[in-house]
Design a protein around this motif. Structure first.
Motif, PDB file in Angstrom:
ATOM      1  N   ALA A 154      -7.060 -50.879-126.995  1.00 55.71           N
ATOM      2  CA  ALA A 154      -7.230 -50.233-128.296  1.00 55.71           C
ATOM      3  C   ALA A 154      -8.584 -49.549-128.392  1.00 55.71           C
ATOM      4  O   ALA A 154      -8.704 -48.431-128.914  1.00 55.71           O
ATOM      5  CB  ALA A 154      -7.075 -51.271-129.407  1.00 55.71           C
ATOM      6  N   HIS A 164      -4.314 -44.048-134.352  1.00 47.74           N
ATOM      7  CA  HIS A 164      -3.037 -44.693-134.671  1.00 47.74           C
ATOM      8  C   HIS A 164      -2.549 -45.538-133.501  1.00 47.74           C
ATOM      9  O   HIS A 164      -2.030 -46.653-133.696  1.00 47.74           O
ATOM     10  CB  HIS A 164      -1.999 -43.639-135.047  1.00 47.74           C
ATOM     11  N   GLN A 167      -4.498 -48.721-133.418  1.00 45.02           N
ATOM     12  CA  GLN A 167      -4.012 -49.706-134.378  1.00 45.02           C
ATOM     13  C   GLN A 167      -2.761 -50.403-133.855  1.00 45.02           C
ATOM     14  O   GLN A 167      -2.580 -51.615-134.044  1.00 45.02           O
ATOM     15  CB  GLN A 167      -3.716 -49.019-135.713  1.00 45.02           C
ATOM     16  N   ASP A 171      -2.337 -54.412-133.280  1.00 39.04           N
ATOM     17  CA  ASP A 171      -1.223 -55.170-133.861  1.00 39.04           C
ATOM     18  C   ASP A 171      -0.526 -56.000-132.789  1.00 39.04           C
ATOM     19  O   ASP A 171      -0.120 -57.152-133.041  1.00 39.04           O
ATOM     20  CB  ASP A 171      -0.229 -54.211-134.515  1.00 39.04           C
ATOM     21  N   ARG A 187      -9.961 -54.020-135.563  1.00 44.49           N
ATOM     22  CA  ARG A 187      -9.004 -53.337-136.426  1.00 44.49           C
ATOM     23  C   ARG A 187      -9.728 -52.766-137.655  1.00 44.49           C
ATOM     24  O   ARG A 187      -9.458 -51.641-138.091  1.00 44.49           O
ATOM     25  CB  ARG A 187      -7.904 -54.300-136.856  1.00 44.49           C
ATOM     26  N   LEU A 191      -9.851 -48.829-138.582  1.00 43.10           N
ATOM     27  CA  LEU A 191      -9.345 -48.379-139.877  1.00 43.10           C
ATOM     28  C   LEU A 191     -10.422 -47.634-140.660  1.00 43.10           C
ATOM     29  O   LEU A 191     -10.141 -46.654-141.351  1.00 43.10           O
ATOM     30  CB  LEU A 191      -8.845 -49.583-140.673  1.00 43.10           C
ATOM     31  N   GLU A 199      -8.224 -50.709-146.333  1.00 48.45           N
ATOM     32  CA  GLU A 199      -7.525 -51.516-145.328  1.00 48.45           C
ATOM     33  C   GLU A 199      -8.525 -52.150-144.363  1.00 48.45           C
ATOM     34  O   GLU A 199      -8.324 -53.280-143.904  1.00 48.45           O
ATOM     35  CB  GLU A 199      -6.517 -50.658-144.562  1.00 48.45           C
TER      36      GLU A 199
END
Length: 668
Positions: A154, A164, A167, A171, A187, A191, A199
């Motif tokens: 990530a 995106h 993220q 996840d 994260r 964000l 978020e």
């Protein structure tokens, strides 16, 4: 066990014994077993490898590296030793050697997810994102539940702007490992980068629920609250981070910035100094400290801070530019020019545009117009302005083109430069102007061309555009060629009549003087330009024979509440500049700090006294008491930073002659 028996033991027995002892926590006995193995079987690499492991676990890295390299000298294709050496070199901040060792280990043991994972970390450090992405992907192919690999994959794709996808990988990491604090923290960072701060806050809060004692997460949450302008919460987060880790350099810097924004500059200085004490080469903390010291007008300290920073970062354009600005504020203009030039010479054009612009304003301040406009034009590189989506006029023939002039900066700037709109008669087929909404009515009444409020321009009616700020450069303006038709603005007759009636009850033998003591609070020099009302009030207090009329608008108009002064407060009626112009038309004099009202009165041709800080805006130049831009203006200047009382004393000394003259002008 007897020495004779130990001498007859097989090497595997020594190896098994050493490993068993190590697992039991008997490090010294394990070390002896491996040393016996090396002594009796010097051609076997396992003894050196395991001694290297023991030393690595005990943080004796130099010793560990020696043993691992000896093992590899005996067995160059020893995959485990290569892997361990690669991790050791990574942790010792030697990424090139780590990449070599781990690459060799991966070739020898291609089924190991951990080797690819460690190699991915190293390649990411070496800024080889494609290689790092491949390695993390290969680790996940071999171990689909490898949460750490998802987390770091990530980070790689986020660095490439694929937020995106980043993220998604986080996840996945959290699906595999729901209590993975670092993944929640990352994260939140991603964000925030994706402009989803609310978020991000939730992600950081989840991380803190799992690990409330993590200072990094508190710091990251503080940065997100800062982005949301939730400053008290940001303050608490940075304080919490420092409570957990008192020497957290970045948290000291961030707390200093928040305190500065909360108008607690002295505390901000303390934390920024602490950041620099912990990390003297921390250039961001140095520049932040200079900003705070500048607001406090502690210019000597700001200069010393910048000179220290330059010892760690010699020739850095941003530091040189800031030093030039601080020297300018100390009236050391030749030195300031030199440092601006150094900043320009030491960086790429895109990175030195602010220095070029700063040098331009310095030249204009000194009345050196032609080089000044040339450098001033570079502001279009240094700063972002909203230009209409039309080609930019560069001075070429536009006799058959439709030109749109547009504003850039504040109200005063527009009022100052709008005089150039009248020069295009015969130069362009059509001229239109777009201005800030509060100026639209006045300028539409004053100019013989279409004037639009921002956001209401029929772009299809124009071919080409130019900023009002660029016009002095395009016309090659020198002092002798400043457009001199004054007044170039006029209020509607209906408003002139309105304000004549509104003021009719005032005594005719008392002069009417409009006053403004504060400018735009968002101006970066407002702390020097605006005057505390507790100081300014001495002017109307000592001259009760004057009809004082407040032209002040905005929050500072409330300074008059419960002041006990005989000042007519009409701020609620001054809903745009047309109303203010109508009121000024009925006054004898305007006394104002450097603000939009100064330009408005000057453009109307009304007598205006402008009160200036020691380091004035470039258009008022140095030393002189008059202005080539506004013949009706008289300038009153500070001699010492912050000393407004002395300026007001100058005004009060000059006021009797002016009031006498105004009374004489009124007599039939």
């Amino acid at each position: 066990m007897s020495a004779e028996r130990r001498n007859t033991m097989l090497p595997e027995t020594y190896l098994k014994e050493g490993i068993t002892l190590a697992l039991a926590g008997k490090q010294q006995e394990a070390r002896q077993a491996f040393q016996d193995l090396i002594h009796l079987y010097p051609d076997r690499p396992e003894g050196h490898y395991n001694l290297g492991l023991l030393a690595q676990r005990e943080k004796r890295l130099d010793e560990a590296e020696v043993h691992l390299r000896r093992a590899l000298a005996l067995k160059p294709d020893y995959a485990e030793a290569l892997y361990t050496l690669g991790v050791l070199l990574k942790d010792s901040h030697r990424p090139e050697g780590a990449a070599d060792a781990l690459s060799r280990a991966a070739k020898l043991n291609p089924d190991s997810p951990y080797t690819y994972f460690q190699l991915g970390l190293v390649l990411h450090t070496l800024k080889h994102p494609d290689g790092a992405k491949t390695c993390f992907t290969m680790a996940l192919d071999r171990k689909p539940d490898f949460a750490e690999a998802y987390n770091n994959l990530a980070l790689v794709v986020a660095a490439a702007g694929e937020l995106h996808r980043a993220q998604f990988y986080l996840d996945q990491a959290l699906a595999v490992c729901p209590n993975y604090t670092e993944a929640y923290n990352n994260r939140g960072i991603i964000l925030s980068q994706a402009q989803l701060p609310e978020e991000a806050v939730r992600a950081f809060q989840q991380a803190l629920q799992l690990e409330p004692g993590n200072p990094v997460t508190h710091n990251n949450l503080g940065l997100t609250y800062q982005k949301l302008r939730r400053l008290p919460e940001a303050l608490s987060c940075f304080q919490a981070a420092l409570g957990l880790q008192p020497h957290y350099v970045e948290a000291h810097n961030n707390l200093g910035l928040i305190l500065h924004e909360l108008n607690r500059p002295v505390e901000a200085v303390t934390h920024l100094n602490q950041a620099l004490a912990l990390k003297p080469d921390f250039v961001l903390a140095a520049t932040n400290l200079v900003s705070v010291l500048n607001k406090l007008n502690r210019h000597n300290e700001a200069e010393a801070c910048l000179r220290r920073a330059l010892t760690y970062h010699p020739g850095k354009p941003g530091l040189l530019r800031r030093l030039a600005l601080i020297l300018r504020k100390q009236e050391r203009y030749a030195e300031a020019e030199d440092y601006y030039q150094q900043a320009i010479q030491n960086g790429a054009p895109a990175k030195t545009a602010e220095a070029v612009f700063g040098l331009g304003t310095l030249y204009l301040l000194q009345g050196r117009y032609l080089p000044g406009w040339d450098y001033y034009e570079k502001r279009l590189i240094a700063f972002t302005y909203s230009q209409p989506p039309l080609p930019s006029w560069q001075g070429e023939d536009i006799s058959d083109r439709r030109l749109l002039l547009f504003f850039e900066q504040g109200f005063g700037d527009t009022l100052h430069f709008i005089r150039y709109a009248t020069l295009f008669t015969g130069l362009a087929a059509t001229v239109g102007v777009v201005v800030q909404t509060p100026l639209q009515r006045l300028l539409a009444h004053s100019l013989d061309c279409p004037v639009y409020a921002e956001g209401q321009v029929p772009l299809e009616e124009y071919d080409i555009a130019c900023s009002l700020h660029s016009l002095p450069y395009r016309f090659g303006t020198e002092e002798a060629s400043i457009p001199s038709v004054i007044p170039y603005l006029k209020p509607p007759a209906t408003l002139v009549t309105k304000w004549r009636k509104r003021l009719a009850a005032l005594k005719p033998d008392h002069p009417r003087i409009g006053i403004v003591w504060a400018g735009n609070p968002r101006h970066d020099n407002d702390h020097n330009r605006s005057i505390p009302f507790s100081v300014f009030r001495t002017l109307p207090e000592r001259h009760p024979q004057v009809h004082w009329i407040s032209l002040q608008v905005g929050k500072r108009a409330a300074d008059l509440t419960d002041s006990g002064l005989a000042i007519l407060n009409v701020s609620a009626e001054l809903n745009d500049f047309t109303e203010t112009a109508g009121l000024i038309s009925q006054l004898d004099l305007v006394i104002t700090v450097d603000s939009a009202v100064a330009h408005l009165a000057g453009a109307l041709g009304k007598p205006v006294w402008i009160l200036l800080p020691l380091d004035p805006d470039w258009r008022w130049q140095l030393a002189r008491q008059d202005s080539p831009w506004y013949p009706s203006a008289r300038l009153f200047r500070q001699c010492r930073t912050g000393d407004w009382q002395a300026v007001l004393e100058q005004v009060m000394t000059a006021l009797p002659d002016e009031t006498a003259a105004s009374v004489t002008r009124k007599k039939p």
